[in-house]
Design a protein around this motif. Structure first.
Motif, PDB file in Angstrom:
ATOM      1  N   VAL A  53     -16.150  30.091  63.515  1.00  0.00           N
ATOM      2  CA  VAL A  53     -14.939  30.883  63.762  1.00  0.00           C
ATOM      3  C   VAL A  53     -14.185  30.288  64.954  1.00  0.00           C
ATOM      4  O   VAL A  53     -12.955  30.134  64.929  1.00  0.00           O
ATOM      5  N   ALA A 155     -10.980  34.847  58.423  1.00  0.00           N
ATOM      6  CA  ALA A 155     -12.316  34.650  58.982  1.00  0.00           C
ATOM      7  C   ALA A 155     -12.797  36.021  59.438  1.00  0.00           C
ATOM      8  O   ALA A 155     -12.006  36.967  59.511  1.00  0.00           O
ATOM      9  N   ALA A 183     -16.880  30.756  58.047  1.00  0.00           N
ATOM     10  CA  ALA A 183     -16.396  31.565  59.178  1.00  0.00           C
ATOM     11  C   ALA A 183     -16.364  33.046  58.829  1.00  0.00           C
ATOM     12  O   ALA A 183     -15.674  33.838  59.475  1.00  0.00           O
ATOM     13  N   THR A 184     -17.108  33.416  57.797  1.00  0.00           N
ATOM     14  CA  THR A 184     -17.243  34.839  57.463  1.00  0.00           C
ATOM     15  C   THR A 184     -18.712  35.100  57.183  1.00  0.00           C
ATOM     16  O   THR A 184     -19.456  34.183  56.815  1.00  0.00           O
TER      17      THR A 184
END
Ligand code: C5J
Length: 220
Positions: A53, A155, A183-184
């Protein structure tokens, strides 16, 4: 127009109309003692995505593209917390109750804050949202209209709750949505996988998904 390598097909990036939206990277979802942990979840899954992230945020900042942050939180008097939301979850530690990091998911409390590593910088918009979706009961739609944003890169956490809810809200409002896969995160790996699959199924019915590296390569 430049395409980002994505699934189920390349994402047609419009550099002048894209923003990154980072959903709920808050201490309450990622640290012991917070809301996520109070529900019995393994919060270490969430902390593992922080580096990805962080580099996505850095890439957008470096490219001069907007970064928007959201926080799931409620007013201290709980006037924006429907009883149906408060009454679910862990009966011994509800939203609004005092936990080890202050009152759970209440604006201004230490646990509600965005993780320091991912903190907004001056000029970045922070949306405080009482719902799972970031458009519900917030000024997000007006802000995006004002900035002429037409595409959103997503994200944040959790994939199948606040991220997917916001993507669906955005999709219905006409935004082209791209989810950054690394990023999740979810507390449930199978839910993350299912959310990614259902988002991009049926010809990107809710949106696209892409690897962080491919997004960064195209925006840089
Ligand atoms: C949840 C969120 N899972 N940010 N919130 O309650 O996904």
């Amino acid at each position: 127009m430049t395409d980002i390598k994505a699934q189920p097909f390349p994402f047609p990036l419009q550099r002048k109309a894209v923003a990154l939206i980072v959903i709920d990277m808050q201490r309450d979802f990622s640290e012991p003692g917070g809301f996520g942990a109070s529900l019995g979840n393994d919060v270490s899954r969430i902390t593992k995505i922080i580096p990805d992230v962080k580099r996505l945020i850095a890439g957008f900042r470096h490219a001069g593209l907007p970064v928007i942050h959201t926080m799931e939180c409620h007013k201290p008097d709980l006037s924006d917390l429907p009883p149906a939301k408060r009454s679910r979850g862990n009966p011994s530690l509800r939203i609004g109750d005092k936990g080890p990091m202050g009152r759970i998911l209440i604006a201004g409390e230490p646990g509600t804050a965005i993780l320091p590593e991912l903190a907004p910088i001056d000029g970045e918009i922070v949306i405080e949202k009482p719902g799972k979706g970031a458009f519900y009961a917030t000024e997000l739609g007006d802000i995006l209209n004002h900035k002429d944003i037409k595409q959103l890169v997503f994200a944040g956490v959790t994939t199948e709750v606040c991220v997917q809810t916001t993507m669906r809200e955005a999709n219905d409002r006409g935004y082209e949505c791209l989810l950054a896969e690394e990023a999740t995160e979810s507390y449930f790996p199978e839910f993350k996988a299912a959310a990614i699959a259902m988002i991009r199924a049926q010809g990107a019915i809710v949106g696209w998904t892409a690897h962080v590296d491919d997004i960064l390569e195209t925006i840089s």
